[in-house]
Enzyme design. Structure first.
Site, PDB file in Angstrom:
ATOM      1  N   THR A 120      -1.546   3.043   4.739  1.00 42.49           N
ATOM      2  CA  THR A 120      -0.698   4.508   4.873  1.00 42.49           C
ATOM      3  C   THR A 120       0.552   4.713   5.560  1.00 42.49           C
ATOM      4  O   THR A 120       0.125   4.539   6.755  1.00 42.49           O
ATOM      5  CB  THR A 120      -1.867   5.559   4.496  1.00 42.49           C
ATOM      6  OG1 THR A 120      -2.565   5.089   3.059  1.00 42.49           O
ATOM      7  CG2 THR A 120      -0.897   6.866   4.329  1.00 42.49           C
ATOM      8  N   GLY A 152      -9.543   7.460   2.376  1.00 44.51           N
ATOM      9  CA  GLY A 152      -8.889   9.304   2.316  1.00 44.51           C
ATOM     10  C   GLY A 152     -10.390  10.017   1.758  1.00 44.51           C
ATOM     11  O   GLY A 152     -10.772  10.814   2.342  1.00 44.51           O
ATOM     12  N   SER A 206       0.667  -1.428   0.138  1.00 45.58           N
ATOM     13  CA  SER A 206       0.583   0.250  -0.128  1.00 45.58           C
ATOM     14  C   SER A 206       0.904   1.453  -0.172  1.00 45.58           C
ATOM     15  O   SER A 206       0.466   1.990   0.008  1.00 45.58           O
ATOM     16  CB  SER A 206      -0.521  -0.174   1.352  1.00 45.58           C
ATOM     17  OG  SER A 206       0.034  -0.526   2.226  1.00 45.58           O
ATOM     18  N   THR A 255       1.217   7.353  -0.174  1.00 42.70           N
ATOM     19  CA  THR A 255       0.482   5.528  -0.219  1.00 42.70           C
ATOM     20  C   THR A 255       0.424   5.199  -1.136  1.00 42.70           C
ATOM     21  O   THR A 255       0.365   6.207  -2.245  1.00 42.70           O
ATOM     22  CB  THR A 255      -0.985   6.138   0.970  1.00 42.70           C
ATOM     23  OG1 THR A 255      -1.293   4.689   0.396  1.00 42.70           O
ATOM     24  CG2 THR A 255      -1.419   7.462  -0.165  1.00 42.70           C
ATOM     25  N   ARG A 308      -7.842   8.650  -8.845  1.00 39.76           N
ATOM     26  CA  ARG A 308      -8.316   8.777  -8.293  1.00 39.76           C
ATOM     27  C   ARG A 308      -7.241   9.099  -6.725  1.00 39.76           C
ATOM     28  O   ARG A 308      -6.043   8.745  -6.792  1.00 39.76           O
ATOM     29  CB  ARG A 308      -9.225   7.573  -7.388  1.00 39.76           C
ATOM     30  CG  ARG A 308      -9.695   7.736  -5.945  1.00 39.76           C
ATOM     31  CD  ARG A 308      -8.417   7.305  -4.532  1.00 39.76           C
ATOM     32  NE  ARG A 308      -9.411   7.169  -3.642  1.00 39.76           N
ATOM     33  CZ  ARG A 308      -8.539   7.163  -2.357  1.00 39.76           C
ATOM     34  NH1 ARG A 308      -6.893   7.054  -2.306  1.00 39.76           N
ATOM     35  NH2 ARG A 308      -8.927   7.603  -1.220  1.00 39.76           N
ATOM     36  N   VAL A 309      -7.276  10.270  -6.155  1.00 38.64           N
ATOM     37  CA  VAL A 309      -6.663  10.701  -5.273  1.00 38.64           C
ATOM     38  C   VAL A 309      -6.803  11.017  -4.252  1.00 38.64           C
ATOM     39  O   VAL A 309      -8.537  11.874  -3.880  1.00 38.64           O
ATOM     40  CB  VAL A 309      -5.625  12.355  -5.469  1.00 38.64           C
ATOM     41  CG1 VAL A 309      -5.292  12.743  -4.726  1.00 38.64           C
ATOM     42  CG2 VAL A 309      -5.120  12.236  -7.060  1.00 38.64           C
ATOM     43  N   GLY A 310      -6.860  10.405  -2.960  1.00 37.55           N
ATOM     44  CA  GLY A 310      -7.181  10.267  -1.662  1.00 37.55           C
ATOM     45  C   GLY A 310      -6.561  11.387  -0.937  1.00 37.55           C
ATOM     46  O   GLY A 310      -6.194  12.482  -1.704  1.00 37.55           O
ATOM     47  N   ASP A 311      -6.612  11.713   0.419  1.00 42.12           N
ATOM     48  CA  ASP A 311      -6.489  12.509   1.217  1.00 42.12           C
ATOM     49  C   ASP A 311      -4.657  12.308   1.679  1.00 42.12           C
ATOM     50  O   ASP A 311      -4.523  13.602   2.159  1.00 42.12           O
ATOM     51  CB  ASP A 311      -7.313  12.334   3.208  1.00 42.12           C
ATOM     52  CG  ASP A 311      -6.059  10.748   3.077  1.00 42.12           C
ATOM     53  OD1 ASP A 311      -6.165   9.975   2.603  1.00 42.12           O
ATOM     54  OD2 ASP A 311      -5.725  10.764   4.604  1.00 42.12           O
ATOM     55  N   THR A 371      -4.650   8.165   8.511  1.00 41.23           N
ATOM     56  CA  THR A 371      -4.890   6.238   7.887  1.00 41.23           C
ATOM     57  C   THR A 371      -6.483   6.446   7.972  1.00 41.23           C
ATOM     58  O   THR A 371      -7.189   6.531   8.076  1.00 41.23           O
ATOM     59  CB  THR A 371      -4.125   5.497   8.124  1.00 41.23           C
ATOM     60  OG1 THR A 371      -4.231   4.799   7.374  1.00 41.23           O
ATOM     61  CG2 THR A 371      -4.043   4.749   9.246  1.00 41.23           C
ATOM     62  N   GLY A 372      -6.523   5.440   6.285  1.00 38.10           N
ATOM     63  CA  GLY A 372      -8.239   4.873   6.207  1.00 38.10           C
ATOM     64  C   GLY A 372      -8.632   5.180   5.189  1.00 38.10           C
ATOM     65  O   GLY A 372      -8.052   5.674   3.746  1.00 38.10           O
TER      66      GLY A 372
HETATM   67  C1  SD4 Z   1      -6.016   6.688   0.456  1.00 37.23           C
HETATM   68  N1  SD4 Z   1      -5.661   7.468   3.116  1.00 37.23           N
HETATM   69  O1  SD4 Z   1      -5.639   6.841  -0.062  1.00 37.23           O
HETATM   70  C2  SD4 Z   1      -5.496   6.518   1.898  1.00 37.23           C
HETATM   71  C3  SD4 Z   1      -4.945   5.031   2.296  1.00 37.23           C
HETATM   72  C4  SD4 Z   1      -4.946   4.366   3.278  1.00 37.23           C
HETATM   73  O2  SD4 Z   1      -4.893   3.334   4.872  1.00 37.23           O
HETATM   74  O3  SD4 Z   1      -4.459   5.604   4.096  1.00 37.23           O
HETATM   75  N2  SD4 Z   1      -4.952   3.706   3.770  1.00 37.23           N
HETATM   76  O4  SD4 Z   1      -7.641   6.957   0.603  1.00 37.23           O
END
Ligand code: SD4
Length: 330
Positions: A190, A244, A88, A208, A218-221, A241-242
């Site tokens: 992440t 996004g 990841s 990440t 797609r872009v996350g947080d 983390t988690g």
């Molecule tokens: C995301 N926050 O791209 C990241 C993924 C992640 O633990 O944190 N995984 O959404």
């Protein structure tokens, strides 16, 4: 000792607890608070998840020899980016649903400088490219092809980030091609990291490959300053983390730091940010978000939506994994 297997088992237990309405002690009591070393320590390194111990070690080597928080946080997360077994982050990261490994990362310095790359392909260390965006351009964020062009111009090497194992897992996923983010398992791992150096200066990093088999583009947080990570050297820092999307909707890391600015401890601030996410998401039982935080005094906090989130703290010469307390006990 919290091994990966333990951790996944805990996650499974967490789901059982959710179904049966039984709370998990690791979640309902503040286990972490009891065992954590005394506050007000520096230097210090804190990272999301149990694999953060490896990142902490690299950071610690720099911090204890008088190095800067920014160098330590970069070196720390680079260890995880370079690990092909971590699916990841960095090389070996799970690809998007079309098979492209696209990386997101951001970094923030004690002076408020920050840099970020989104959807960067072919580069093992997006965190170092993010640092160069901060140091060598007038910008904060570069995305996609522009970020790659910039990285190559800075001397980074183009590499294949899709390992054989990741390719096989993706091929297997394609058979059903269902996109179902799962709580706590490999699709959510992440590394977010915060360091305090001997001067008491704070830096942060987050890197990440994002959600496994995400939509292309797609872009996350994680690369978004204030969402995946935020540092204000007068106050403290936070990283997430988690899922996004849930962190983005609440600008989670910025929220944690602002709550600390307004007097909350790192632990209280993480709890309040998670409460905000829970309140704003009817489907909160279906995803995980976890925060870590540190304040200027070296006090730390961590909290998550679901059971199963842990973090690594290197302080007072000891590098240990702690279970975070969490919101959901049933
Ligand atoms: C995301 N926050 O791209 C990241 C993924 C992640 O633990 O944190 N995984 O959404």
């Amino acid at each position: 000792m919290f091994t990966r297997r333990n951790f996944l088992n805990r996650a499974a237990l967490g789901s059982l607890a959710a179904v049966s309405g039984v709370g998990l002690s690791a979640c309902s009591d503040a286990h972490a608070k009891e065992e954590k070393p005394a506050d007000a320590v520096k230097p210090l390194a804190i990272s999301t998840w149990d694999f953060g111990t490896k990142a902490n070690e690299a950071a610690w080597a720099i911090l204890t020899t008088g190095g800067k928080a920014l160098d330590a946080v970069e070196a720390g997360v680079m260890v995880i980016e370079a690990d092909p077994l971590n699916t990841s982050v960095g090389i070996g990261g799970a690809p998007d649903r079309d098979g492209h490994v696209t990386l997101d990362a951001c970094i923030m310095a004690p002076d408020g400088g920050c840099g970020s790359v989104c959807a960067l392909e072919h580069i093992v260390h997006p965190i170092s490219v993010a640092r160069m965006v901060m140091e060598k351009t007038p910008h904060v964020i570069l995305v996609g092809e522009g970020a790659l062009e910039f990285a190559l111009a800075q001397g980074f090497k183009k590499e294949n980030l899709l390992t054989e194992a990741s390719r096989k897992a993706w091929e297997a996923w394609k058979i059903n091609a269902k996109y179902e983010p799962k709580i706590n398992v490999e699709v959510h791992d992440t590394i977010g990291m915060l360091t305090i150096d001997q001067n008491g200066d704070i830096a942060g990093a987050c890197t990440t490959s994002g959600l496994a088999y995400k939509m292309r583009g797609r872009v996350g947080d994680s690369p978004i300053i204030g969402a995946g990570m935020f540092v204000d050297n007068e106050v403290g820092g936070a990283a997430a983390t988690g899922l996004g999307e849930a962190v983005l909707r609440t600008l989670g890391s910025f929220l944690v730091v602002e709550l600390m600015r307004n007097g909350k401890s790192p632990q209280e601030a993480c709890e309040e940010a998670v409460a905000r996410i829970v309140k704003k998401h009817k489907n909160y039982k279906d995803f995980q978000v976890g925060f870590i935080a540190v304040n200027k005094q070296g006090q730390t906090g961590a909290f998550s939506v679901q059971p199963g989130f842990n973090y690594a703290l290197f302080a007072n010469g000891e590098n240990k994994v702690y279970d975070a307390a969490c919101s959901m006990t049933k």
